[in-house]
Design an enzyme around this catalytic site. Sequence first.
Site, short mmCIF file in Angstrom:
data_model
loop_
_atom_site.label_atom_id
_atom_site.label_comp_id
_atom_site.label_asym_id
_atom_site.label_seq_id
_atom_site.Cartn_x
_atom_site.Cartn_y
_atom_site.Cartn_z
N ALA A 498 -5.33 -26.20 24.61
CA ALA A 498 -5.75 -27.09 23.54
C ALA A 498 -6.38 -28.37 24.07
CB ALA A 498 -4.55 -27.44 22.66
N VAL A 502 -8.59 -25.03 32.85
CA VAL A 502 -8.00 -25.08 34.19
C VAL A 502 -8.84 -24.23 35.14
CG1 VAL A 502 -5.92 -24.70 35.57
CG2 VAL A 502 -5.72 -25.36 33.16
N LYS A 519 -7.18 -29.27 36.12
CA LYS A 519 -7.34 -29.22 34.67
C LYS A 519 -8.32 -30.31 34.24
CE LYS A 519 -4.93 -28.55 30.36
NZ LYS A 519 -3.70 -28.03 29.79
N ASP A 615 4.65 -29.68 23.54
CA ASP A 615 3.83 -28.47 23.46
C ASP A 615 4.43 -27.36 24.33
OD1 ASP A 615 1.75 -26.94 22.51
OD2 ASP A 615 0.32 -27.59 24.03
#
Length: 776
Positions: A498, A502, A519, A615
């Site tokens: 989201a 990566v 990332k 998350d």
Amino acid sequence: MMPIIMLLPFLLLSAAEAQQQQGTSNVVKPGFSLTPKTNLLSPSGLYAFGFYEQGDGYAVGIFLAGLPQKTVVWTANRDSSTPLPADVKLEFRTDGRLVLHSAQIKETPLDISSDGASSASMLDSGNFVLNNSANRILWQSFDHPTDTLLPTQNLPKGQVLSSSLSKSNQTRGKFLLLMQQDGVLAMYPVDTPYTDVYGYWTSVDWGSVVPNTIGLPKVIDGILTLDGDGHLYLFNGSGNYTLNPASGNSTELLYRLTIEPYGIMRLHSHDMTQTGNWTLKWSRPDDGCKPKGLCGLNGYCVKDPDVDCECLPGYVPVKEGDWFSGCKMNFPAESCPASSKSKYTMNESNTQWINDNDSPFKSFTPENCSDACLQDCNCVAAFFKDGVGECTKQSLPLQFGRTNSSTVAFIKVGTSTLPKPGKKEHILIIIGVSLGVFAFIVLAISGFGIYKNRVMLYQMMPKNGNIELGVDVAPKSFTYAQLENATHGFSKELGRGAFGTVYEGAISNGQIKETVAVKRLDRSMLAEREREFHAEMKVIGRTHHKNLVRLLGYCHDGLNRLLVFKYMSNGSLADKLFTPEKQLSWDKRMEIACNIARGLIYLHEECEPQIIHCDIKPQNILIDEDGCAKISDFGLAKLLNVAQTRTFTEIRGTQGYIAPEWRQQLPVTDKVDVYSFGIVLLEIISCRKSMDSNLPEEEANLKEWANHCFNSGELGKLVNNEEVDKRELEKMVKIGLWCTSDEFPLRPSMKKVLHMLEGIVNIPVSASPASSLISF
């Protein structure tokens, strides 16, 4: 007593409208600031918003500045355990935020939702209010009570008063007062289910119930309110109201209702014409030993004549003077099954405890019951019910104990105690300390010599600007060009999420190349705030735990934001769960569940400052070469928390794992991670996704399907009839469903979750998915 007809207009008004009628206030605009030497007073000077002393520093809250005691009635950022330094400053920013900062701490917003606030007011009612430009209330402290209810303040359904840790420390404590959805007011220890097993007081047994003869409308369903005369009114929507005994109608008396650190709800009054202390007017429950958990694990409450705590026979306090910490064994525990009957005795104790075992043995005598525990190496206590001949065995820990002359508990105690240092041991200690001091001196001299030599070598090194990964605590800073080169132009994609993509890369680590995961964060997700980004990177860089993916470096170059993590060669948990040919065994999956729980415990309780992940999902759980699960992206919650609270809640989480409080705009706590973990645990159990539209409609939602399978006794369907111990499967599903309770106070802490996963603590019988709010 205030006539009930006079109370109706107050109850029928919204909280915001009611507070606008509370008279004048001191109003400040953005740009206003406070220090520990200044406060925002109410017009009468009775209440103040600002800093008060706590521990060896300060905290922010509302207190009674007009009284000598300076009694605190509300606290901001309550769960922050670190006192604020003397040079701290609180600023009311032009964007509506209230922000703390000092030379020692980074900028920290208060837990106040204040988007668009153009003014702040301290009212004479004790309510701190934020308004927009149209003078509409955006936020008020009366809607977010801590441990105190003030006159004219309501406690509506779903809200709680939470006790403080102590009278001098306003951090959230061990007990709470809940206004339940069913209109019942009840008290519980924190982190327990809201059921009669754990509740220790309820309004069902409170005061007198007077029939409703004036037709109270349903709009007041489920409200507790305190009026200016010290009367407590409970409107439960059934046409009745409940009130405490008459308190007094003197206009010179000030009242407050507080849940005390030791779990008692008390109504106090203060005579404003005098300088004396607060006077206790009324309290519940009457028995000081009723609050469960008062004496910690393996400790029990006694009342003879004053409330006190004692440890089980053979146990000693974990921390002298702190009974909340409980008690520990004072004898060596033999490993199972090597325990020998001769190494233990059974001590009889007239105490009662919460019993997590719902399968008692029948037709036992006291002697049979005691002997059954003595011969069971997993048993530490046996509870015998006289008259019915029932015997129940219990493992550690024992919780919520108190004396009870009508019950018998048999406690297993070791025949030998842990050794105390004797004369010989003291001599050995002295010798050891002496050798340690000598070694320290030698090392210090050697270290100085090495340091001096290294400094000289460093000064001779060419400063060519090359950056390599090292073992420093703080993560390394990279340029965008360096990471572009390390990833060969971001050519090998490892995955998408989201917040970015990566890529695989390689960074120099001394003489060797180390594979890393880079990332690249989506620019639209980040505010352009360089100082906050650097500060957050330092925080994340200091988090070190076996079950967290290590952050090695970052990039803050122009508009580019990138994070460099240690590479995990075995991919994500999602690969292992949702790819049939890669699925792991039941034991390995349970090991991974424990790994995730340990990582979350570290983030929630052990690192400083604490981090809420926000998350948790299988894609963010990575597996290293040894098969150990590690949580990734654990810093993004802090990293992205640079906007307002409302914006922050809108951008966090992934569909299917989001806790209900995100959508309800309730305060976000670490219980959002507990909810997400519960969903992931159900996925680990069943090796399927939380939401799967390819399945039949009744199975598409995993949480609902798991609850259905549990209630219908068809848990085998969850694991596709995989060979799994039925009791183990039931236990894991129970934990997953408890973690995913829609009401976040019901969810257990991650520490309790881990204890249940490991079998250290049994799952309470009352924590089943069918458990509901009590009305006992």
